[in-house]
Design an enzyme around this catalytic site. Structure first.
Site, PDB file in Angstrom:
ATOM      1  N   CYS A 184      -8.297   9.170   8.729  1.00 40.65           N
ATOM      2  CA  CYS A 184      -6.814   9.113   8.364  1.00 40.65           C
ATOM      3  C   CYS A 184      -5.949  10.071   8.944  1.00 40.65           C
ATOM      4  O   CYS A 184      -4.797   9.831   9.387  1.00 40.65           O
ATOM      5  CB  CYS A 184      -6.531   9.105   6.676  1.00 40.65           C
ATOM      6  SG  CYS A 184      -7.408  10.652   5.973  1.00 40.65           S
ATOM      7  N   GLU A 233      -3.651   8.897  -1.173  1.00 39.17           N
ATOM      8  CA  GLU A 233      -3.434   9.188   0.238  1.00 39.17           C
ATOM      9  C   GLU A 233      -3.669   8.244   0.974  1.00 39.17           C
ATOM     10  O   GLU A 233      -4.595   7.597   1.039  1.00 39.17           O
ATOM     11  CB  GLU A 233      -5.001  10.298   0.054  1.00 39.17           C
ATOM     12  CG  GLU A 233      -4.833  11.393   1.284  1.00 39.17           C
ATOM     13  CD  GLU A 233      -5.505  10.986   2.682  1.00 39.17           C
ATOM     14  OE1 GLU A 233      -4.942  10.116   3.381  1.00 39.17           O
ATOM     15  OE2 GLU A 233      -6.911  11.195   2.752  1.00 39.17           O
ATOM     16  N   LYS A 243     -14.456   2.831  -7.627  1.00 37.17           N
ATOM     17  CA  LYS A 243     -14.474   1.530  -6.917  1.00 37.17           C
ATOM     18  C   LYS A 243     -14.558   1.795  -5.500  1.00 37.17           C
ATOM     19  O   LYS A 243     -13.451   2.303  -4.937  1.00 37.17           O
ATOM     20  CB  LYS A 243     -13.465   0.728  -7.060  1.00 37.17           C
ATOM     21  CG  LYS A 243     -13.305  -0.725  -7.459  1.00 37.17           C
ATOM     22  CD  LYS A 243     -13.972  -1.276  -6.199  1.00 37.17           C
ATOM     23  CE  LYS A 243     -13.046  -1.805  -5.042  1.00 37.17           C
ATOM     24  NZ  LYS A 243     -13.364  -2.033  -3.678  1.00 37.17           N
TER      25      LYS A 243
HETATM   26  P1  ADP Z   1      -8.530  -0.287   4.543  1.00 33.53           P
HETATM   27  O1  ADP Z   1      -7.404  -1.034   5.244  1.00 33.53           O
HETATM   28  O2  ADP Z   1      -8.954   0.821   4.951  1.00 33.53           O
HETATM   29  O3  ADP Z   1      -9.555  -1.296   4.124  1.00 33.53           O
HETATM   30  P2  ADP Z   1      -7.551  -0.864   1.726  1.00 33.53           P
HETATM   31  O4  ADP Z   1      -6.349  -0.120   1.091  1.00 33.53           O
HETATM   32  O5  ADP Z   1      -7.404  -2.299   1.865  1.00 33.53           O
HETATM   33  O6  ADP Z   1      -7.837   0.047   3.322  1.00 33.53           O
HETATM   34  O7  ADP Z   1      -8.933  -0.568   1.142  1.00 33.53           O
HETATM   35  C1  ADP Z   1      -9.044   0.618   0.389  1.00 33.53           C
HETATM   36  C2  ADP Z   1      -9.626   0.429  -0.974  1.00 33.53           C
HETATM   37  O8  ADP Z   1      -8.679  -0.244  -1.750  1.00 33.53           O
HETATM   38  C3  ADP Z   1     -11.131  -0.517  -0.963  1.00 33.53           C
HETATM   39  O9  ADP Z   1     -11.808   0.407  -1.806  1.00 33.53           O
HETATM   40  C4  ADP Z   1     -10.674  -1.816  -1.194  1.00 33.53           C
HETATM   41  O10 ADP Z   1     -11.516  -2.511  -1.998  1.00 33.53           O
HETATM   42  C5  ADP Z   1      -9.394  -1.273  -2.173  1.00 33.53           C
HETATM   43  N1  ADP Z   1      -8.419  -2.471  -2.506  1.00 33.53           N
HETATM   44  C6  ADP Z   1      -7.981  -3.282  -1.529  1.00 33.53           C
HETATM   45  N2  ADP Z   1      -6.998  -4.048  -1.979  1.00 33.53           N
HETATM   46  C7  ADP Z   1      -6.842  -3.834  -3.245  1.00 33.53           C
HETATM   47  C8  ADP Z   1      -5.803  -3.940  -4.429  1.00 33.53           C
HETATM   48  N3  ADP Z   1      -5.013  -4.941  -4.263  1.00 33.53           N
HETATM   49  N4  ADP Z   1      -5.949  -3.476  -5.514  1.00 33.53           N
HETATM   50  C9  ADP Z   1      -6.882  -2.582  -5.672  1.00 33.53           C
HETATM   51  N5  ADP Z   1      -7.627  -2.012  -4.824  1.00 33.53           N
HETATM   52  C10 ADP Z   1      -7.527  -2.618  -3.634  1.00 33.53           C
END
Ligand code: ADP
Length: 494
Positions: free
Chosen positions: A299, A264, A188
């Site tokens: 990161c 990570e 994803k």
């Molecule tokens: P950033 O602040 O770097 O965007 P996120 O953690 O929001 O960090 O996003 C990193 C990845 O996690 C993306 O692929 C995002 O779509 C996914 N993501 C965000 N929210 C969720 C969630 N609740 N469950 C699973 N994946 C998520």
């Protein structure tokens, strides 16, 4: 060799609406497509499919069926190795097209992206291709009356969720060892950096990865990422992203099948400059690059500079000089040292942190503003903030933007206390020519990677693994394979 003419060949290429890659087929998402806005000019240039929970579950089922069928998991190792080498060749063949596509999507300067994205991904697949026929099980040192065999088996279905800053590199860090170990995968990508990973799926199919073994499902993290986290049929989650999402994944795991979660997460990495550094000019230049490359959207970015008091003022002048020399601009121009901020949301968040720093009494001594508004894109000046104390927000929270927080210290102990004074522990830098001091700092600073007299650049041979709330489980190196392997003991009475 990267030249502007080659880049220009792809920079305006029309990109058709993108689909999901499930079970070897390109299929529409069941939700309404998303427009993809380029951070270069703020304009939409294509769209990606919005998967629903149902689409995600289909992809997971296809990965499971492929695994159980054994089309990949039981393929002879030499053949799997050949296919991963093929994939590396194809990434190298299409490196420029792939990198330009990724840069249009996420804004990283192409100067950096060509190596950090396509170059790194090709190298990663090659590294793990070579591991396939070199990793053995074990025979335990038992009594002669029994034979204890330790088999290394693939875990099954690996779900991986990756962020937008280096999608290909980070994607490859998860996919390559998981495939090498014989697993099937559902990936994803982040909403704002899916394109190069969709292209990777196309190349993987061309290389000979069987259908269902690598599925790519685009869509909202909070919907389909969550569905992956809650699935009863995903065995391992490998994630790179923010701390709050990492925490949610652990909860999803606990609520479902207790799948292994490797995280990570963020960092607020300290870069400590002692007055006896072997080359203070080099240290200043590297310190600037270590935060401002990819606009700080890294990161392991060295976002906290911790300087010995007696050199603080001169050193900061030098850092500012290097920061101001960086050309911020269109990431597809080779003349740009620093590209765009990934999204308008991220730009606003960066500017919010600058305001908070001001309100809390720190000094913005260079930068702090959005620039190049006339392009329609999202750009920000390299920003240096001094007099940041350990109770300031900027000292403690990850900005993920081009904002450097500077503090000073008098003694080694004070430097260690400042370095370890956040919830993170991803990376660190130490600059000194005193070998004993360097070793002491390496052991005292709590971080997964400690750089001495350099910053960044640690290659595939060594792990990247956070401590504290920066995560767990290694990416890169042979240790990454352990995440995607189950140990099975055969205890045989002779
Ligand atoms: P950033 O602040 O770097 O965007 P996120 O953690 O929001 O960090 O996003 C990193 C990845 O996690 C993306 O692929 C995002 O779509 C996914 N993501 C965000 N929210 C969720 C969630 N609740 N469950 C699973 N994946 C998520």
């Amino acid at each position: 060799m990267l030249d502007q003419g080659l880049i220009n060949k792809y920079r305006n290429k029309e990109i058709p609406a993108q689909k999901l890659f499930i079970d070897g087929n390109w299929v529409n998402g069941s939700g309404a497509d998303f427009d993809i806005i380029s951070p270069i000019d703020g304009k939409p240039f294509t769209s990606i499919a919005r998967a629903t929970v149902g689409d995600m579950n289909k992809a997971i089922k296809s990965a499971r069926d492929a695994f159980e069928k054994g089309s990949w998991s039981n393929m002879p190792p030499a053949q799997r190795k050949k296919i991963l080498h093929n994939l590396s060749d194809l990434i190298e063949r299409d490196a420029i097209e792939l990198t330009v596509l990724g840069v249009r999507d996420n804004g990283t300067e192409i100067n950096m992206a060509i190596n950090a994205e396509a170059g790194s991904a090709a190298g990663t697949f090659r590294y793990y291709a070579e591991s396939i026929d070199k990793v053995y099980g074990e025979i335990a040192p038992t009594a002669n009356s029994v034979l204890g065999l330790i088999h290394k088996e693939p875990v099954g279905v690996v779900g991986t969720i990756v962020p937008w800053n280096f999608p290909l590199m980070i994607g490859a860090w998860k996919i390559a060892p998981a495939l090498a170990a014989g697993n099937s995968i559902v990936l994803k990508p982040a909403e704002t950096a899916s394109l190069s990973l969709l292209k990777l799926a196309e190349l993987a199919a061309e290389a000979g990865v069987p259908e269902g073994v690598l599925n790519v499902v685009t869509g909202q993290g909070s919907l389909v990422g969550k569905a992956m986290g809650l699935s009863m049929d995903v065995d391992v989650l490998a994630f790179t992203g923010s701390g709050p999402t990492g925490r949610q994944l652990l909860e999803y795991s606990a609520q479902s099948n207790m799948k292994r979660c490797y995280l990570e997460l963020g960092g607020k990495s300290p870069n400590i400059i002692f007055s006896d550094a072997p080359d203070l000019n080099l240290a200043a230049k590297v310190s600037a690059m270590a935060i401002f490359r990819n606009s700080g959207q890294v990161c392991v970015a060295a976002s906290r500079l911790i300087i010995e008091e007696n050199i603080h003022d001169d050193f900061i002048k030098d850092v500012i000089k290097h920061a101001n020399q960086l050309q911020v601009g269109n990431p597809l121009d080779l003349s740009s040292d620093v590209g765009a901020i990934n999204s308008e949301t991220q730009l606003k968040s960066n500017l919010k942190y600058v305001n908070i720093a001001k309100e809390e009494g720190a000094d913005i001594i260079t930068g702090g503003n959005q620039i190049l508004q006339n392009t329609g894109g999202y750009y920000m000046e390299p920003t240096v903030v001094t007099n940041v104390s350990s109770n300031n927000t900027l000292f403690n929270e990850e900005v993920f933007g081009p904002v450097l927080a500077v503090s000073k210290f008098k003694t080694e102990d004070e430097a260690i206390e400042l370095a370890n004074g956040t919830e993170f522990g991803l990376s660190a830098g130490i600059w000194t020519s005193n070998l004993s001091k360097a070793h002491k700092m390496v052991s005292k600073v709590k971080a997964g990677v400690v750089n001495v007299n350099t910053y960044g650049g640690a290659d595939m041979t060594v792990p990247l693994s956070g401590v504290k709330q920066s995560g767990n489980g290694a990416d890169k190196s042979m240790h990454a394979l352990d995440k995607y392997i189950n140990l099975k003991t055969a205890w045989i009475q002779l």
